[in-house]
Design an enzyme around this catalytic site. Structure first.
Site, PDB file in Angstrom:
ATOM      1  N   ASN A 208       0.789  -1.193  -0.077  1.00  0.00           N
ATOM      2  CA  ASN A 208      -0.225  -0.188   0.086  1.00  0.00           C
ATOM      3  C   ASN A 208       0.910   1.342  -0.071  1.00  0.00           C
ATOM      4  O   ASN A 208       2.201   1.134  -0.005  1.00  0.00           O
ATOM      5  CB  ASN A 208      -0.823  -0.201   1.127  1.00  0.00           C
ATOM      6  CG  ASN A 208      -0.288  -0.054   2.557  1.00  0.00           C
ATOM      7  OD1 ASN A 208       0.401   0.785   2.853  1.00  0.00           O
ATOM      8  ND2 ASN A 208      -0.522  -1.025   3.170  1.00  0.00           N
ATOM      9  N   ASP A 276      -4.148  -6.370   5.052  1.00  0.00           N
ATOM     10  CA  ASP A 276      -5.196  -7.165   5.689  1.00  0.00           C
ATOM     11  C   ASP A 276      -5.187  -8.575   5.443  1.00  0.00           C
ATOM     12  O   ASP A 276      -5.861  -9.651   6.031  1.00  0.00           O
ATOM     13  CB  ASP A 276      -6.770  -6.903   5.278  1.00  0.00           C
ATOM     14  CG  ASP A 276      -7.192  -5.373   6.174  1.00  0.00           C
ATOM     15  OD1 ASP A 276      -6.816  -5.236   7.030  1.00  0.00           O
ATOM     16  OD2 ASP A 276      -7.858  -4.500   5.488  1.00  0.00           O
ATOM     17  N   LYS A 286       9.292 -17.281  -9.495  1.00  0.00           N
ATOM     18  CA  LYS A 286       8.601 -16.158 -10.296  1.00  0.00           C
ATOM     19  C   LYS A 286       7.473 -16.757 -11.120  1.00  0.00           C
ATOM     20  O   LYS A 286       7.876 -17.974 -11.925  1.00  0.00           O
ATOM     21  CB  LYS A 286       9.459 -15.510 -11.142  1.00  0.00           C
ATOM     22  CG  LYS A 286       9.026 -14.350 -11.903  1.00  0.00           C
ATOM     23  CD  LYS A 286       9.911 -13.643 -12.640  1.00  0.00           C
ATOM     24  CE  LYS A 286       9.009 -12.223 -13.426  1.00  0.00           C
ATOM     25  NZ  LYS A 286       9.801 -12.039 -14.572  1.00  0.00           N
ATOM     26  N   PRO A 304      -2.937 -11.598  10.870  1.00  0.00           N
ATOM     27  CA  PRO A 304      -3.295 -11.332  12.171  1.00  0.00           C
ATOM     28  C   PRO A 304      -3.359  -9.832  12.389  1.00  0.00           C
ATOM     29  O   PRO A 304      -2.681  -8.894  11.712  1.00  0.00           O
ATOM     30  CB  PRO A 304      -1.879 -11.594  12.872  1.00  0.00           C
ATOM     31  CG  PRO A 304      -0.837 -11.699  11.895  1.00  0.00           C
ATOM     32  CD  PRO A 304      -1.437 -12.052  10.544  1.00  0.00           C
ATOM     33  N   ASP A 305      -4.478  -9.437  12.858  1.00  0.00           N
ATOM     34  CA  ASP A 305      -4.750  -8.170  13.596  1.00  0.00           C
ATOM     35  C   ASP A 305      -3.727  -7.803  14.607  1.00  0.00           C
ATOM     36  O   ASP A 305      -4.324  -8.230  15.765  1.00  0.00           O
ATOM     37  CB  ASP A 305      -6.151  -7.856  13.563  1.00  0.00           C
ATOM     38  CG  ASP A 305      -6.298  -6.390  13.904  1.00  0.00           C
ATOM     39  OD1 ASP A 305      -5.384  -5.667  14.367  1.00  0.00           O
ATOM     40  OD2 ASP A 305      -7.300  -5.970  13.414  1.00  0.00           O
ATOM     41  N   ILE A 306      -2.691  -7.072  14.476  1.00  0.00           N
ATOM     42  CA  ILE A 306      -1.661  -7.000  15.639  1.00  0.00           C
ATOM     43  C   ILE A 306      -2.267  -5.982  16.615  1.00  0.00           C
ATOM     44  O   ILE A 306      -2.347  -6.383  17.918  1.00  0.00           O
ATOM     45  CB  ILE A 306      -0.460  -6.257  14.734  1.00  0.00           C
ATOM     46  CG1 ILE A 306      -0.120  -7.171  13.755  1.00  0.00           C
ATOM     47  CG2 ILE A 306       0.603  -6.149  16.016  1.00  0.00           C
ATOM     48  CD1 ILE A 306       1.133  -6.481  12.798  1.00  0.00           C
ATOM     49  N   PHE A 324      -4.785   3.248  14.772  1.00  0.00           N
ATOM     50  CA  PHE A 324      -5.059   4.520  13.843  1.00  0.00           C
ATOM     51  C   PHE A 324      -6.204   4.054  13.112  1.00  0.00           C
ATOM     52  O   PHE A 324      -6.372   2.771  12.914  1.00  0.00           O
ATOM     53  CB  PHE A 324      -4.000   4.474  12.887  1.00  0.00           C
ATOM     54  CG  PHE A 324      -3.119   5.797  13.540  1.00  0.00           C
ATOM     55  CD1 PHE A 324      -1.987   5.439  14.436  1.00  0.00           C
ATOM     56  CD2 PHE A 324      -3.004   7.148  12.967  1.00  0.00           C
ATOM     57  CE1 PHE A 324      -0.961   6.446  14.874  1.00  0.00           C
ATOM     58  CE2 PHE A 324      -2.108   7.976  13.414  1.00  0.00           C
ATOM     59  CZ  PHE A 324      -1.166   7.657  14.415  1.00  0.00           C
ATOM     60  N   LYS A 338     -14.440   0.694  15.673  1.00  0.00           N
ATOM     61  CA  LYS A 338     -13.187   0.112  15.762  1.00  0.00           C
ATOM     62  C   LYS A 338     -12.430  -0.064  17.141  1.00  0.00           C
ATOM     63  O   LYS A 338     -12.023  -0.863  17.292  1.00  0.00           O
ATOM     64  CB  LYS A 338     -12.161   0.801  14.746  1.00  0.00           C
ATOM     65  CG  LYS A 338     -10.994   0.047  14.346  1.00  0.00           C
ATOM     66  CD  LYS A 338     -10.262   0.623  13.047  1.00  0.00           C
ATOM     67  CE  LYS A 338     -11.161   0.255  11.870  1.00  0.00           C
ATOM     68  NZ  LYS A 338     -10.608   1.164  10.612  1.00  0.00           N
ATOM     69  N   LYS A 342     -11.763  -3.701  18.553  1.00  0.00           N
ATOM     70  CA  LYS A 342     -10.325  -3.991  18.609  1.00  0.00           C
ATOM     71  C   LYS A 342     -10.137  -4.214  19.907  1.00  0.00           C
ATOM     72  O   LYS A 342      -8.853  -5.004  20.502  1.00  0.00           O
ATOM     73  CB  LYS A 342      -9.264  -3.420  17.793  1.00  0.00           C
ATOM     74  CG  LYS A 342      -9.717  -3.297  16.290  1.00  0.00           C
ATOM     75  CD  LYS A 342      -8.634  -3.325  15.473  1.00  0.00           C
ATOM     76  CE  LYS A 342      -8.822  -3.194  13.871  1.00  0.00           C
ATOM     77  NZ  LYS A 342      -7.620  -3.327  12.980  1.00  0.00           N
TER      78      LYS A 342
HETATM   79  O1  C5P Z   1      -8.721  -2.302  10.901  1.00  0.00           O
HETATM   80  P1  C5P Z   1      -7.973  -1.265  10.180  1.00  0.00           P
HETATM   81  O2  C5P Z   1      -6.912  -1.787   9.281  1.00  0.00           O
HETATM   82  O3  C5P Z   1      -8.753  -0.185   9.771  1.00  0.00           O
HETATM   83  O4  C5P Z   1      -7.342  -0.955  11.645  1.00  0.00           O
HETATM   84  C1  C5P Z   1      -6.306   0.027  11.586  1.00  0.00           C
HETATM   85  C2  C5P Z   1      -5.454   0.180  12.893  1.00  0.00           C
HETATM   86  O5  C5P Z   1      -5.268  -1.351  13.177  1.00  0.00           O
HETATM   87  C3  C5P Z   1      -4.220   0.716  12.775  1.00  0.00           C
HETATM   88  O6  C5P Z   1      -3.662   1.156  13.945  1.00  0.00           O
HETATM   89  C4  C5P Z   1      -3.072  -0.496  12.123  1.00  0.00           C
HETATM   90  O7  C5P Z   1      -1.683  -0.346  12.635  1.00  0.00           O
HETATM   91  C5  C5P Z   1      -3.656  -1.712  12.706  1.00  0.00           C
HETATM   92  N1  C5P Z   1      -3.573  -2.895  12.031  1.00  0.00           N
HETATM   93  C6  C5P Z   1      -2.964  -3.927  12.713  1.00  0.00           C
HETATM   94  N2  C5P Z   1      -3.118  -5.214  12.162  1.00  0.00           N
HETATM   95  C7  C5P Z   1      -3.559  -5.387  10.979  1.00  0.00           C
HETATM   96  C8  C5P Z   1      -4.477  -4.514  10.825  1.00  0.00           C
HETATM   97  C9  C5P Z   1      -4.593  -3.070  10.949  1.00  0.00           C
HETATM   98  O8  C5P Z   1      -2.075  -3.699  13.884  1.00  0.00           O
HETATM   99  N3  C5P Z   1      -3.621  -6.648  10.414  1.00  0.00           N
END
Ligand code: C5P
Length: 401
Positions: A208, A276, A286, A304-306, A324, A338, A342
């Site tokens: 991104n 995501d 390749k 993983p959503d850290i 954020f 959110k 979270k």
């Molecule tokens: O769900 P979204 O991507 O909008 O959430 C944004 C927040 O979650 C940011 O603080 C981003 O650093 C964190 N995040 C994360 N791991 C992910 C996706 C988002 O830590 N896989």
């Protein structure tokens, strides 16, 4: 309160220079030693004699004063201090500092020092708002220069707005804060930053447009307040800050592992734009067109959503977790959802819809969403957003639990 510290006070040539004489008195009352340095322009506003009488010390004025060099060279002068203070910091002095000029005594001292520098900007509102000053301010904050003010109010030139030098008691407070070890001394803060790269094959990846600018600025602001910072960054286009424990990663999964590796922490700021999904069937060679006209089918799995994972840790959760939320519509509503989903403490929400210029740009306009509600901040440079956030983190961590 600190006492007995050595302050090198550089007085720039602005109408607010008269306040710096009072500043000398107030600092001496607190037991500090003040060595004044006057720029030639400052001498148009205050005399070396008054500065010297109030400081009860010699005043330094000229880079090439041979007597001074025999007594104390400019390098020594800049190091023989616990803190350098520039008040008033004129637009010209700030421009010199931001660009690394060393063509007179004040600018040379500022370049040669190995100590922290605090500036109290003071100038006409148009000069303060000029893009060149905004740029210089960003750079200086990025270099770790501390600032106090300017304030909003009527000016000597008859105009009204931001640009008045902070009042003497505010400058004294900022000096005391800078002289103490920093409110975040002894605290460990994790910052994630930049994009992640999710491989498709050994040469291609999904990414991104995150530059890492905001995360880098946050790490710098936390360092300036004395924190130990673990900086976990994806492949960003902005160089990582000096002085952090640097963990460079590529993928979201690596970022998660690196964050877990640097725990425990007092606070964590998740500024990274984490992908995501990752490609489950990434090729180890390749990928080639096979001539059939069929495109390869990529299979995705969630990363993983850290932020959520760390926010929901049963043991070892940082006391303060900040995320954020980059949104394009209904910013506050989506960001508040959110925050709840979270489980983090604060969300810094911003509008990244087209035309805002925020993603990859130098400014940010955020709303801080906490348990206390939503607080909109004005549009600020990313370094200023970072500084505010760092100060808020310091305040939150110092509250009794
Ligand atoms: O769900 P979204 O991507 O909008 O959430 C944004 C927040 O979650 C940011 O603080 C981003 O650093 C964190 N995040 C994360 N791991 C992910 C996706 C988002 O830590 N896989």
């Amino acid at each position: 309160m600190t006492t007995g510290k050595r302050i090198l006070l550089i007085i720039g040539g602005g109408i607010a220079a008269f306040k710096s004489l009072d500043l000398i008195r107030r600092l001496r009352e607190r037991g500090h030693r003040v060595t004044p340095v006057l720029t030639p322009a400052a001498e148009q506003f205050v005399t070396p004699l008054s500065a010297s009488a109030l400081a009860a010390r010699k005043v330094y004025r000229d880079l090439f004063d041979l007597t001074d060099e025999a007594e104390m060279g400019h390098i020594e002068l800049s190091r023989d201090a616990d803190l350098l203070v520039v008040a008033p910091a004129t637009a010209d002095l700030m421009a010199k500092m931001a660009n690394g000029h060393a063509n007179d005594l004040a600018s040379t001292l500022l370049m040669a020092t190995d100590k922290r520098v605090l500036i109290a900007p003071s100038m006409n509102v148009r000069m303060w708002e000029h893009p060149a000053t905004r740029r210089n301010m960003e750079r200086l904050q990025g270099d770790g220069v501390l600032t106090v003010g300017p304030n909003e109010g009527p000016m000597a030139c008859g105009e009204y707005g931001f640009g008045r030098m902070a009042e003497v008691p505010e400058i004294v407070d900022a000096i005391e804060t800078a002289l103490s070890d920093g409110p975040l001394k002894g605290r460990h803060v994790i910052v994630t930053s930049g994009p992640t790269h999710e491989p498709i094959d050994p040469v291609r990846y999904i990414a991104n447009r995150s530059s890492g600018a905001q995360g880098t600025a946050i790490a710098q602001a936390l360092l300036a307040l004395g924190a130990r910072v673990s900086f976990v960054t994806g492949p960003a286009s902005v160089a990582p800050p000096h002085g952090v424990d640097l963990r460079q990663v590529e993928t979201a999964r690596e970022m998660r592992d690196a964050v877990r590796d640097v725990l425990p922490a007092d606070a964590a700021v998740f500024a990274a734009a984490v992908a995501d999904w990752h490609v489950v069937n990434a090729a180890d060679r390749k990928m080639k067109k096979d001539g059939s006209g069929r495109a390869p089918a990529l299979e995705f799995a969630e990363n993983p959503d850290i932020l959520a994972e760390i926010s929901q840790l049963e043991t070892g959760r940082p006391e303060l977790v900040v995320g954020f939320a980059a949104e394009t519509n209904d910013v506050v509503a989506h960001a508040s959802d959110k925050r709840a989903r979270k489980g983090c403490d604060w969300i810094l929400a911003n509008d990244v819809s087209e035309g805002t210029g925020i993603m990859g740009g130098s400014e940010n306009e955020v709303t801080l969403i906490s348990g206390a509600g939503a607080e909109a901040w004005p549009r600020l440079g990313k370094a200023e957003v970072a500084q505010r956030l760092a100060e808020r983190i310091a305040a939150a961590l110092s509250e009794p639990r």
